[in-house]
Design a protein around this motif. Sequence first.
Motif, short mmCIF file in Angstrom:
data_model
loop_
_atom_site.label_atom_id
_atom_site.label_comp_id
_atom_site.label_asym_id
_atom_site.label_seq_id
_atom_site.Cartn_x
_atom_site.Cartn_y
_atom_site.Cartn_z
N LEU A 44 96.28 88.37 85.72
CA LEU A 44 96.46 86.92 85.82
C LEU A 44 97.94 86.57 85.75
O LEU A 44 98.56 86.65 84.68
N PRO A 45 98.57 86.20 86.85
CA PRO A 45 99.93 85.67 86.77
C PRO A 45 99.89 84.25 86.21
O PRO A 45 99.15 83.40 86.72
N VAL A 46 100.63 84.01 85.14
CA VAL A 46 100.59 82.70 84.47
C VAL A 46 102.01 82.28 84.11
O VAL A 46 102.94 83.09 84.10
N ARG A 47 102.15 81.01 83.82
CA ARG A 47 103.44 80.52 83.33
C ARG A 47 103.72 81.12 81.96
O ARG A 47 102.83 81.24 81.12
N GLU A 48 104.97 81.48 81.74
CA GLU A 48 105.34 82.16 80.50
C GLU A 48 104.96 81.35 79.28
O GLU A 48 104.48 81.90 78.27
N GLU A 49 105.13 80.03 79.32
CA GLU A 49 104.84 79.21 78.16
C GLU A 49 103.34 79.09 77.88
O GLU A 49 102.94 78.61 76.82
N GLU A 50 102.51 79.56 78.81
CA GLU A 50 101.07 79.47 78.63
C GLU A 50 100.44 80.83 78.33
O GLU A 50 99.24 80.94 78.14
N VAL A 87 101.19 91.78 78.23
CA VAL A 87 102.01 90.99 79.14
C VAL A 87 102.99 91.88 79.87
O VAL A 87 103.67 92.70 79.25
N HIS A 88 103.04 91.73 81.16
CA HIS A 88 104.04 92.40 82.00
C HIS A 88 105.03 91.35 82.48
O HIS A 88 104.64 90.36 83.11
N GLN A 89 106.30 91.55 82.16
CA GLN A 89 107.33 90.58 82.52
C GLN A 89 107.69 90.71 84.00
O GLN A 89 108.22 91.73 84.42
N LEU A 90 107.41 89.67 84.77
CA LEU A 90 107.74 89.68 86.19
C LEU A 90 109.20 89.33 86.46
O LEU A 90 109.75 89.69 87.50
N ARG A 91 109.79 88.59 85.55
CA ARG A 91 111.16 88.07 85.75
C ARG A 91 111.24 87.29 87.08
O ARG A 91 112.21 87.38 87.82
N ARG A 92 110.22 86.53 87.34
CA ARG A 92 110.18 85.70 88.54
C ARG A 92 110.28 84.24 88.12
O ARG A 92 109.38 83.71 87.50
N LEU A 121 107.34 83.32 85.38
CA LEU A 121 105.98 83.81 85.52
C LEU A 121 105.86 85.18 84.87
O LEU A 121 106.81 85.97 84.89
N VAL A 122 104.70 85.46 84.30
CA VAL A 122 104.39 86.77 83.74
C VAL A 122 102.99 87.16 84.20
O VAL A 122 102.20 86.31 84.60
N ASN A 123 102.70 88.45 84.16
CA ASN A 123 101.34 88.93 84.38
C ASN A 123 100.66 89.13 83.03
O ASN A 123 101.19 89.86 82.18
N VAL A 124 99.54 88.50 82.83
CA VAL A 124 98.67 88.81 81.69
C VAL A 124 97.58 89.74 82.22
O VAL A 124 96.86 89.40 83.15
N CYS A 125 97.49 90.94 81.63
CA CYS A 125 96.59 91.98 82.12
C CYS A 125 95.66 92.45 81.01
O CYS A 125 96.03 92.42 79.83
N ALA A 126 94.50 92.89 81.41
CA ALA A 126 93.56 93.48 80.44
C ALA A 126 92.60 94.40 81.17
O ALA A 126 92.23 94.14 82.33
N PHE A 127 92.22 95.49 80.52
CA PHE A 127 91.20 96.38 81.05
C PHE A 127 89.85 96.02 80.46
O PHE A 127 89.75 95.65 79.28
N LEU A 128 88.83 96.13 81.27
CA LEU A 128 87.47 95.96 80.78
C LEU A 128 86.94 97.29 80.27
O LEU A 128 87.45 98.35 80.65
N PRO A 129 85.91 97.29 79.43
CA PRO A 129 85.45 98.54 78.79
C PRO A 129 84.53 99.37 79.69
O PRO A 129 83.48 99.83 79.26
#
Length: 402
Positions: free
Chosen positions: A163-169, A186-191, A369-377
Amino acid sequence: MNQLARVSSAADRAGITVACLGADDALQRHGAAWRGLAQRLDAMFFKWPAVYDAWRLTCSEGAEPGVLLAWKQGQLIGVLPVMRARMRRGPGFVPHIDYGPFDSALVPGGRRLFPVRQISSVVSWCATWLRPSLLAEPELRGAVIRALCLHLANQAQIDQIVLPVREEEQAVWLDGLRAAGLAPWVHQLRRKVLTLERLAPFDAIVAKQNKRYRQNVRRARAAAAEAGIRFETRVGWQQVAPEMDALSQLAAESWKGQGAADGRVVIPFDARQRAFFERALSAGEPGIEPVLSLGLTRDGVVSALLSARHGETLTALLTFRNDRYPKASAGLLAIGAGIDWGADHGLRRFDLNSTQDWTRHLSDSSHMLVNVCAFLPTPRGRAYDLIARTRRRWEAPGNATA
């Protein structure tokens, strides 16, 4: 119908219900309510149903488009376009450009050993759709995000959420995914995305810049006048449509059409991209109107800004220039003509829709913008989580946070 077309629902403590629908179902059954929400919230261009429809019909190759919809007491309060896709990832398991297979050709070579079944919000460079696209009632936005996270965490046949989201969110999304039993990072896109929130005439914007910038604009205007370049604006699809061939020719002559030698990502104005904008801007979506600012000489078009007016906002979509008159900075002056058109027509905001540093002089607001990532089980999800965690331990501090 495939997985995205199967409706499932979940409710959080705020009484919000979420359903995941296929694109056709979402647009046919809920397009009017979606459009009403976009109009009421003065949504950005990429949050309108006609724009999503144009994207899924022209630019979504290899992905399975769908829509997450959130209701409270029978009223639509949130919309998030999503897509499922099978992607190949390196050991970091994070996209920077290729959120979907349709943009894989833009990614430089590298080892991508791991097949991943992914669900993400829509990001599409061909459509210039580079930002998070959650549309939600402001006072319920946090609750909507938590409900969406609960739903995403219960997706079937998915290994990873991106999920790419706004950093403040990002904290709200992280908390929502954690509450759903996942371990996000969180993966920092630096975008950095740039916007002019307080639209003013171009001269007023230029006047606030440093001396060198002001001098450059004066020289550009003098060179444009000497070359006989005039700037005109076409409004509405009936006026814009006849200029699309000229826009294609200009795009082919521009540096974008020639490709970039400095490592920049170049999105060609090919049949696919043209089809997207033609569909999005000709759909007759109430509240969206195409605007095309042109730099013209007796020999034809030398620069162009294609944008869209919606509500109180003008959104830049495409800019092109050729190098016939390099001293005239015809691309910048075409943008200036678009800004002046918006100011003359009482618009409040100019969405630059840009991450390019050269546009910073035209902006007064930005967000990261940052990427919020998660793996499912799933079995693969658990294995990939271990690989990704190991990779992050070797990365420089601050590049990723748990």
